[in-house]
Motif scaffolding. Structure first.
Motif, PDB file in Angstrom:
ATOM      1  N   ILE A 448      20.890 -19.434  -3.604  1.00  0.00           N
ATOM      2  CA  ILE A 448      21.155 -18.473  -2.534  1.00  0.00           C
ATOM      3  C   ILE A 448      21.630 -19.216  -1.301  1.00  0.00           C
ATOM      4  N   PRO A 449      22.800 -18.949  -0.797  1.00  0.00           N
ATOM      5  CA  PRO A 449      23.275 -19.643   0.412  1.00  0.00           C
ATOM      6  C   PRO A 449      22.461 -19.241   1.630  1.00  0.00           C
ATOM      7  N   GLU A 450      22.383 -20.147   2.608  1.00  0.00           N
ATOM      8  CA  GLU A 450      21.603 -19.875   3.815  1.00  0.00           C
ATOM      9  C   GLU A 450      22.217 -18.755   4.639  1.00  0.00           C
ATOM     10  N   ALA A 451      23.515 -18.639   4.658  1.00  0.00           N
ATOM     11  CA  ALA A 451      24.188 -17.567   5.393  1.00  0.00           C
ATOM     12  C   ALA A 451      25.308 -17.015   4.529  1.00  0.00           C
ATOM     13  N   GLN A 452      25.279 -15.711   4.329  1.00  0.00           N
ATOM     14  CA  GLN A 452      26.318 -15.091   3.516  1.00  0.00           C
ATOM     15  C   GLN A 452      26.837 -13.848   4.230  1.00  0.00           C
ATOM     16  N   TYR A 467      25.377  -4.125  13.843  1.00  0.00           N
ATOM     17  CA  TYR A 467      24.333  -4.814  13.098  1.00  0.00           C
ATOM     18  C   TYR A 467      24.868  -6.185  12.703  1.00  0.00           C
ATOM     19  N   PRO A 468      24.004  -7.147  12.347  1.00  0.00           N
ATOM     20  CA  PRO A 468      24.483  -8.496  12.003  1.00  0.00           C
ATOM     21  C   PRO A 468      25.425  -8.472  10.808  1.00  0.00           C
ATOM     22  N   ARG A 469      26.472  -9.290  10.859  1.00  0.00           N
ATOM     23  CA  ARG A 469      27.457  -9.353   9.787  1.00  0.00           C
ATOM     24  C   ARG A 469      27.234 -10.533   8.851  1.00  0.00           C
ATOM     25  N   THR A 470      26.174 -11.257   9.041  1.00  0.00           N
ATOM     26  CA  THR A 470      25.771 -12.285   8.084  1.00  0.00           C
ATOM     27  C   THR A 470      24.280 -12.142   7.840  1.00  0.00           C
ATOM     28  N   CYS A 471      23.838 -12.484   6.646  1.00  0.00           N
ATOM     29  CA  CYS A 471      22.417 -12.423   6.306  1.00  0.00           C
ATOM     30  C   CYS A 471      22.019 -13.712   5.598  1.00  0.00           C
ATOM     31  N   ARG A 472      20.735 -13.983   5.567  1.00  0.00           N
ATOM     32  CA  ARG A 472      20.234 -15.213   4.944  1.00  0.00           C
ATOM     33  C   ARG A 472      19.840 -14.988   3.491  1.00  0.00           C
ATOM     34  N   LYS A 473      19.105 -13.887   3.222  1.00  0.00           N
ATOM     35  CA  LYS A 473      18.632 -13.620   1.868  1.00  0.00           C
ATOM     36  C   LYS A 473      18.499 -12.114   1.676  1.00  0.00           C
ATOM     37  N   CYS A 474      18.541 -11.699   0.411  1.00  0.00           N
ATOM     38  CA  CYS A 474      18.327 -10.289   0.054  1.00  0.00           C
ATOM     39  C   CYS A 474      17.351 -10.224  -1.115  1.00  0.00           C
ATOM     40  N   PHE A 475      16.507  -9.191  -1.122  1.00  0.00           N
ATOM     41  CA  PHE A 475      15.512  -9.037  -2.173  1.00  0.00           C
ATOM     42  C   PHE A 475      15.415  -7.568  -2.584  1.00  0.00           C
ATOM     43  N   PHE A 496      16.230  -5.127   0.547  1.00  0.00           N
ATOM     44  CA  PHE A 496      15.707  -5.760   1.761  1.00  0.00           C
ATOM     45  C   PHE A 496      16.663  -6.871   2.168  1.00  0.00           C
ATOM     46  N   VAL A 497      17.134  -6.834   3.421  1.00  0.00           N
ATOM     47  CA  VAL A 497      18.127  -7.798   3.919  1.00  0.00           C
ATOM     48  C   VAL A 497      17.520  -8.575   5.080  1.00  0.00           C
ATOM     49  N   LEU A 498      17.387  -9.879   4.914  1.00  0.00           N
ATOM     50  CA  LEU A 498      16.870 -10.738   5.977  1.00  0.00           C
ATOM     51  C   LEU A 498      18.042 -11.306   6.768  1.00  0.00           C
ATOM     52  N   PHE A 499      18.095 -10.949   8.054  1.00  0.00           N
ATOM     53  CA  PHE A 499      19.171 -11.448   8.918  1.00  0.00           C
ATOM     54  C   PHE A 499      18.782 -12.756   9.602  1.00  0.00           C
ATOM     55  N   ASP A 500      17.633 -12.750  10.269  1.00  0.00           N
ATOM     56  CA  ASP A 500      17.143 -13.963  10.927  1.00  0.00           C
ATOM     57  C   ASP A 500      15.643 -13.793  11.129  1.00  0.00           C
ATOM     58  N   PHE A 504      15.503  -7.762  10.347  1.00  0.00           N
ATOM     59  CA  PHE A 504      15.751  -7.510   8.937  1.00  0.00           C
ATOM     60  C   PHE A 504      16.156  -6.043   8.776  1.00  0.00           C
ATOM     61  N   GLY A 505      16.650  -5.695   7.612  1.00  0.00           N
ATOM     62  CA  GLY A 505      17.083  -4.328   7.357  1.00  0.00           C
ATOM     63  C   GLY A 505      16.676  -3.880   5.970  1.00  0.00           C
ATOM     64  N   PHE A 506      16.822  -2.584   5.729  1.00  0.00           N
ATOM     65  CA  PHE A 506      16.535  -2.032   4.401  1.00  0.00           C
ATOM     66  C   PHE A 506      17.531  -0.911   4.118  1.00  0.00           C
ATOM     67  N   ILE A 507      18.176  -1.013   2.946  1.00  0.00           N
ATOM     68  CA  ILE A 507      19.116   0.022   2.508  1.00  0.00           C
ATOM     69  C   ILE A 507      18.393   0.945   1.535  1.00  0.00           C
ATOM     70  N   TRP A 508      18.239   2.208   1.931  1.00  0.00           N
ATOM     71  CA  TRP A 508      17.622   3.224   1.080  1.00  0.00           C
ATOM     72  C   TRP A 508      18.730   3.821   0.201  1.00  0.00           C
ATOM     73  N   LEU A 509      18.763   3.396  -1.047  1.00  0.00           N
ATOM     74  CA  LEU A 509      19.865   3.809  -1.917  1.00  0.00           C
ATOM     75  C   LEU A 509      19.881   5.314  -2.144  1.00  0.00           C
ATOM     76  N   GLU A 510      18.731   5.898  -2.427  1.00  0.00           N
ATOM     77  CA  GLU A 510      18.696   7.337  -2.718  1.00  0.00           C
ATOM     78  C   GLU A 510      19.083   8.158  -1.503  1.00  0.00           C
ATOM     79  N   LEU A 511      18.661   7.726  -0.328  1.00  0.00           N
ATOM     80  CA  LEU A 511      18.980   8.453   0.907  1.00  0.00           C
ATOM     81  C   LEU A 511      20.337   8.057   1.464  1.00  0.00           C
ATOM     82  N   LYS A 512      20.899   6.957   0.963  1.00  0.00           N
ATOM     83  CA  LYS A 512      22.156   6.421   1.480  1.00  0.00           C
ATOM     84  C   LYS A 512      22.072   6.220   3.000  1.00  0.00           C
TER      85      LYS A 512
END
Length: 547
Positions: A448-452, A467-475, A496-500, A504-512
């Motif tokens: 996993i790259p440190e910044a993607q 919102y941030p246009r780069t993130c460190r990790k996603c889970f 789950f998106v870790l920015f710094d 962090f952020g979370f994408i709710w797929l069902e709710l879009k």
């Protein structure tokens, strides 16, 4: 040796007597010793020496000093030699020693003797206790010039109300909240923390005082309610039980406004949302806002608070745990607590809404299941992102089914005395192998790259367009959704998106939809959990309060 011999009750040792004879010869030969120098040698009273060392002359005083029970001159200063008790120490040294003791121990020290009781009236001792135990920042010397002493401040205000310092969750149905009780100058103040106005999640928190406690000239602690717009008025604080207290207003007429409920609602709306009702065009949002006002206004007379702790820091955590502000669509901004538990990260609501109330586990992230994002073009496609996340979700469900079968097989082994032993034992071994293969990926993260680069898929609604246009990790993770009144709750898959370290952020797929979370950076004192067990128990209790 002389001191040891005297303490043992056997008289002076031979060496001590020989040293004393040499001292007497030297003192007799020194006939030029004047009276001023003689007076510098001070010896305490001794019951076994008639007339005291002063009447016996310089040689007796020297002998008393040799025995460790007197004071001997060294230059311009006199110092005690081998004091036999704590009470023989100089007062300034006793002040320094007592200043190091916790305030809870000082009343027992005062019972020892009159000298200790008098020394404990020294303001230096209590000033230091106020600063070290309660973080007082004021110049207490200026306060002592006035009507209140540091001792009164500690004994009558800080210590009696020490149990309410820290952070608390008010019992306001599904809405919850965050109260921070702090020592603020010469007051103890309960600040209600409010999130920034929607959707400015990275703005600082807002604060509103609910109550304060202080000392009047009568030297008695006074509780005042700060709710409303007419200034401080009479209030009361009661300790219900451990880690719980209640506030009560004795003059609720101070909460009312001349224009009635309509004016109160408009004022509350301006404070809560920073807008008028006419500026909120979404009808569903208007209904939610009106519902919250009607519900929360019932609690302006009396409120109960339950203690909450900050999550303990972990050296191996993905980011520093703590409190975060997050966007929740029509419900506005809410406060969550991010904590780590093994290979999972969990976000628990401190403030909530009628769908998912405060205290519930809003996000559950599996840190052992990282997700590698595709390139930016594919990230814009919601179907591609759904395929990645739902693929992990299907794997999780298969493993849960295997675990259920393994448990059933173990029960079969116990019931049939090993008839199903072969298959029942192999399945847990397979699970262990799968888990071991996954954990190095979590700890090493070599793939996993440190910044993607990161971009939200088209069609995903975000309250924050910036919102941030780069993130460190996603889970892979799940988010809790439910109908009004917390009906039919279910966990739905998301990313789950870790920015710094602070976002962090979370994408709710069902709710879009996309929720952005930003760290709450306010200092919160007296809020650390005593141990991990107490913190885990608090989380379980929080969920039971609103379930």
């Amino acid at each position: 040796m002389a001191v040891c011999a005297r303490l043992c009750g056997v008289g002076q040792s031979r060496r001590c007597r020989r040293r004393q004879r040499h001292h007497q010869q030297d003192q007799c030969s020194d006939s030029d010793m004047d009276e001023e120098e003689e007076e510098r040698i001070v010896a305490p009273k001794q019951s076994d020496v008639s007339g005291g060392p002063e009447s016996a002359g310089p040689s007796a005083a020297a002998a008393a000093g040799e025995h460790g029970s007197g004071h001997v001159n060294t230059g311009d200063h006199a110092r005690p030699l081998h004091p036999q008790a704590l009470s023989e120490l100089p007062p300034e040294l006793l002040v320094e020693i007592f200043s190091l003791l916790p305030g809870t121990a000082l009343p027992n020290v005062a019972l020892v003797c009159k000298k200790f009781r008098q020394i404990l009236n020294t303001e230096t001792i209590w000033r230091r206790r106020c600063v070290e135990e309660f973080g007082m920042k004021e110049d207490l010397r200026k306060m002592e010039v006035g009507a209140v002493s540091s001792r009164d401040l500690y004994v009558k205000l800080l210590y009696p109300y020490r149990h309410i310092l820290g952070i608390w969750q008010p019992d306001i149905g599904p809405y919850g909240g965050l109260l921070n009780v702090v020592v603020d100058g010469l007051f103890i103040i309960g600040w209600m923390y409010l999130p920034p106005h929607d959707p400015r999640v990275e703005d600082p928190m807002r604060r509103r005082p609910l109550f304060r406690i202080h000392l009047w000239e009568s030297k008695k602690a006074t509780v005042e309610c700060m709710y409303g717009h007419k200034g401080p008025h009479k209030g009361d604080i009661q300790t219900v039980k451990k880690d719980e207290f209640s506030t009560k207003c004795n003059q609720t007429d101070h909460h009312r406004m001349p224009g009635g409920r309509q004016e109160e609602f408009r004022t509350w709306l301006e404070e809560e949302w920073g807008r008028t009702l006419e500026e909120i065009f979404h009808e569903h949002m208007q209904e939610l806002i009106l519902m919250k006002f009607i519900y929360t206004s019932q609690y302006d007379n009396c409120l109960t608070y339950r203690r909450i702790y900050l999550p303990p820091p972990l050296p191996s955590a993905l980011l520093q745990p703590g409190l975060f502000k997050g966007t929740y669509g029509s419900h506005g901004l809410e406060i969550v607590m991010l904590s780590f538990h093994g290979t999972s990260a969990r976000a628990t609501k401190l403030t909530g809404d009628p769908n998912v109330p405060a205290g519930q586990l809003t996000l559950d992230v599996d840190l052992s299941r990282p997700v590698i994002l595709p390139d930016l073009e594919q990230q814009r496609n919601i179907e591609e992102l759904s395929r990645l996340v739902l693929g992990v979700h299907a794997e999780v469900q298969r493993e849960q089914e295997q675990q259920a079968k393994g448990a059933s097989a173990a029960a079969c082994i116990s019931a049939e005395e090993g008839a199903c032993g072969g298959g029942g034992e192999r399945e847990p071994e397979d699970q262990s192998t799968c888990s071991e293969n996954r954990l190095p990926e979590l700890s090493g993260n070599t793939s996993i790259p440190e910044a993607q680069p990161f971009v939200l898929p088209l069609g995903v609604m975000a309250r924050n367009e910036v919102y941030p246009r780069t993130c460190r990790k996603c889970f892979y993770g799940t988010g809790l959704i439910a109908g009004h009144g917390f009906t039919s709750p279910e966990r739905t898959p998301g990313l789950f998106v870790l920015f710094d370290q602070d976002r962090f952020g979370f994408i709710w797929l069902e709710l879009k939809s996309f929720s952005l979370y930003s760290r709450l950076t306010d200092h919160l004192g007296h809020a650390q959990a005593p141990n991990t067990e107490r913190f885990e128990a608090m989380l379980r209790n929080m969920q039971s309060w609103t379930s």
